[in-house]
Design an enzyme around this catalytic site. Structure first.
Site, mmCIF file in Angstrom:
data_model
loop_
_atom_site.group_PDB
_atom_site.id
_atom_site.type_symbol
_atom_site.label_atom_id
_atom_site.label_comp_id
_atom_site.label_asym_id
_atom_site.label_seq_id
_atom_site.Cartn_x
_atom_site.Cartn_y
_atom_site.Cartn_z
ATOM 1 N N GLY A 1 0.775 -1.214 0.089
ATOM 2 C CA GLY A 1 -0.040 0.019 -0.042
ATOM 3 C C GLY A 1 0.678 1.465 0.171
ATOM 4 N N THR B 1 -11.087 -13.494 -5.495
ATOM 5 C CA THR B 1 -10.603 -12.449 -6.739
ATOM 6 C C THR B 1 -10.251 -11.258 -6.206
ATOM 7 O OG1 THR B 1 -12.154 -13.646 -8.489
ATOM 8 C CG2 THR B 1 -11.408 -11.389 -8.719
ATOM 9 N N GLU C 1 -8.915 -7.100 -6.691
ATOM 10 C CA GLU C 1 -9.259 -6.011 -7.630
ATOM 11 C C GLU C 1 -7.825 -5.286 -7.235
ATOM 12 O OE1 GLU C 1 -13.912 -5.919 -6.487
ATOM 13 O OE2 GLU C 1 -12.512 -4.846 -5.077
#
Length: 190
Positions: free
Chosen positions: A105, A127, A129
């Site tokens: 991050g 999943t 993103e």
């Protein structure tokens, strides 16, 4: 209440939480590090002038694979879908939270926009993103630690688990990055 490493290990040993394959070094004080799988769904230029959530979204993405010895370059402003290397199953009395790694991050790599919540009863590969909000490309490697999952205990076991037929769960059992199936919601109504 967030589960500690000790409780996570107990739940794993009982088979109530499933994380496979599990690298024991990935167990943190209150979470488990998860890794990036090889397949990615990359958005390509389309002849569509916009994304219509009522329509099937076939053709908006293409599968690419991260080579064993080279990284995938995620460019500034780019958004792709990835998947966890690990298969994850959550029991009926827990919920899981998916979060990014702070080290990633801090260089502008985000691993989810909104899909950070994992319902009781979930089974499959999550999943991711993936988006790059920095000004420089970020390298993605197969098998790299990409995020972390923590677990919280519910007040009681859930009555209807993710994957129950009446819920219309769209992503149960996925094994690779899965594009949006939002259009199914509109077809169910009519």
């Amino acid at each position: 209440m967030v589960l500690s490493d000790r409780t996570i290990k107990e739940e794993l040993s009982k088979g109530r939480i499933v994380i496979e394959p599990l690298d024991e070094s990935c167990i943190q004080p209150a979470s488990v590090d998860i890794r990036l799988d090889r397949k990615l769904l990359v958005f390509r230029n389309s002849r569509r002038p916009y994304i219509d959530v009522h329509q099937d979204l076939d053709g908006l993405t293409e599968i690419e694979e991260i080579p064993e010895d080279h990284p995938f370059m995620l460019h500034p402003g780019e958004f792709i879908l990835g998947s966890t290397l690990e298969y994850i199953a959550v029991p009926d009395d827990l919920v899981a939270r998916l979060e990014g790694k702070s080290s990633l991050g801090r260089i502008g790599l985000l691993i989810h926009s909104t899909a950070g919540y994992v319902d009781p009863g979930w089974k499959g590969h999550l999943t991711l993103e993936l988006s790059n909000v920095s000004n420089l490309p970020v390298t993605l490697y197969y098998g790299m630690k990409i995020g972390q999952i923590s677990f919280l205990r519910l007040t009681t076991a859930a009555e209807r688990l993710y994957g129950s037929p009446e819920l219309g769960s769209k992503y149960q059992g996925q094994t690779e990055p899965t594009a949006s199936r939002v259009s199914q919601e509109f077809r169910r109504k009519g």
